[in-house]
Scaffold this motif. Structure first.
Motif, PDB file in Angstrom:
ATOM      1  N   PRO A  18       0.832  -1.203   0.000  1.00  0.00           N
ATOM      2  CA  PRO A  18       0.000   0.000   0.000  1.00  0.00           C
ATOM      3  C   PRO A  18       0.862   1.247   0.000  1.00  0.00           C
ATOM      4  N   ASN A  23      -4.104   4.860  -5.227  1.00  0.00           N
ATOM      5  CA  ASN A  23      -4.978   4.152  -4.310  1.00  0.00           C
ATOM      6  C   ASN A  23      -4.378   2.880  -3.757  1.00  0.00           C
ATOM      7  N   ASP A  25      -5.725   0.208  -2.778  1.00  0.00           N
ATOM      8  CA  ASP A  25      -6.530  -0.128  -1.621  1.00  0.00           C
ATOM      9  C   ASP A  25      -6.302   0.831  -0.454  1.00  0.00           C
ATOM     10  N   ASN A  26      -5.938   2.068  -0.719  1.00  0.00           N
ATOM     11  CA  ASN A  26      -5.775   3.086   0.312  1.00  0.00           C
ATOM     12  C   ASN A  26      -6.312   4.408  -0.230  1.00  0.00           C
ATOM     13  N   ARG A  72      -5.249   3.880   5.107  1.00  0.00           N
ATOM     14  CA  ARG A  72      -5.989   2.618   4.939  1.00  0.00           C
ATOM     15  C   ARG A  72      -7.207   2.587   5.856  1.00  0.00           C
ATOM     16  N   SER A  75     -11.300   0.196   2.413  1.00  0.00           N
ATOM     17  CA  SER A  75     -10.819  -0.514   1.233  1.00  0.00           C
ATOM     18  C   SER A  75     -11.341   0.185  -0.018  1.00  0.00           C
ATOM     19  N   GLN A  76     -10.651  -0.046  -1.118  1.00  0.00           N
ATOM     20  CA  GLN A  76     -11.083   0.521  -2.381  1.00  0.00           C
ATOM     21  C   GLN A  76     -12.480   0.016  -2.749  1.00  0.00           C
ATOM     22  N   GLU A  78     -14.925  -0.777  -0.816  1.00  0.00           N
ATOM     23  CA  GLU A  78     -15.997  -0.175  -0.018  1.00  0.00           C
ATOM     24  C   GLU A  78     -16.101   1.338  -0.258  1.00  0.00           C
TER      25      GLU A  78
END
Lengths: 136, 163
Positions: A18, A23, A25-26, A72, A75-76, A78
């Protein structure tokens, strides 16, 4: 029966680490700085909520690190277009300094329309004033 | 050569132009005293108004350097673990709201100002990051005047405790 070499070549590659920028996932981060002393504020409890069906649903809570940052938070997957709220428990910080403050906590409610972008929501904090902005 | 009559006329004209009559002097004195009295009364009224109007707010659009007019501002008070709405007003032509709460009701407590800034930007056809702005603050000295302004732009805002 597959050999270990064949099993390793067919295994899924590890996810990329990350990062703050981009992104991976962040998609959302936050930051608290005490501009009275020019220092980041560690140990601030930050709660992220997402508005769903007219109500706030708590997503996560984290404590700012030694650099005053949290990352973080979501999540990407959500992080869809919606309204979000970041709650900053700033009073505890001033209490730890033995200082009074005007604000028991700070809520920042914001709208995400482009979840593919990274959103950074910092607080520039004083005991009797604060500012925030949309960063990237 | 000036005739005595003409000299008399000139002298009279000079006197009247540069030296107000006794009646006018009296009027000017009275007017000055009235103005001073009015200023004193106005000052006293301001002091009294501050106590009667203990909380005010102001929204300035710092992107254009102008007050934000017509922003709905709701004041709520935290009682019995919930928020109770006290008043709702629109910012005036100077971006200000006042008279949100009486001094009697303005006790030591937690309060919230909600600024419906989205409607302001919608009326301007602009996007903004914030659907609304809430500022939650605690009052411990309700005998003081509190001013809680917002310096606003579409992707940034700040607030502070003013007096």
């Amino acid at each position: 029966m597959s050999t270990r070499r064949e099993r390793s070549t067919t295994a899924a590659p590890p996810p990329p680490p990350p990062t703050m920028a981009g992104n991976s996932d962040n998609p959302l981060s936050a930051h608290v700085l005490d501009t009275t002393i020019g220092r980041p504020v560690p140990g601030i409890l930050i709660t992220l909520s997402k508005e769903e069906n007219g109500k706030w649903r708590k997503i996560t809570e984290q404590v700012t690190n030694k650099d005053g940052r949290v990352a973080r938070l979501i999540s990407q997957a959500e992080f869809t277009p919606s309204s979000y709220k970041l709650n900053f428990n700033t009073k505890s910080y001033f209490e730890s300094l033995g200082q009074k403050t005007f604000y028991p906590y700070i809520d920042v409610v914001f709208q995400v329309e482009k979840p593919e972008e990274h959103y950074h929501v910092p607080i520039l904090l004083n005991a009797y004033g604060y500012s925030t902005y949309r960063g990237s | 050569m000036f005739s005595p009559a003409w000299s008399l006329v000139c002298f009279a004209l000079f006197f009247l132009m540069d030296h107000p009559s006794q009646l006018e002097s009296t009027e000017i004195t009275e007017r000055t005293e009235r103005n001073s009295s009015q200023e004193f009364t106005s000052s006293v009224s301001s002091i009294m108004s501050a106590n009667e109007n203990p909380l005010t707010s102001h929204v300035l659009d710092t992107a254009i350097g102008r007050p934000a007019v017509g922003v709905p501002v709701t004041l709520s008070k935290y009682e019995n673990d919930q928020w109770r709405n006290i008043s709702k007003q629109l910012t005036n032509s100077d971006g200000r709201v006042g008279n949100m709460i009486s001094s009697e009701e303005f006790s030591s407590s937690r309060y919230k100002l909600t600024f419906e800034t989205l409607s302001y930007y919608d009326s301007r056809g602009e996007k903004t990051f914030y659907p609304y702005i809430e500022v939650i603050f605690e009052i411990e000295t309700p005998e003081e005047h509190f001013h809680v302004p917002i310096l606003l732009s579409a992707y940034r805002f700040s607030t502070y405790r003013g007096s």
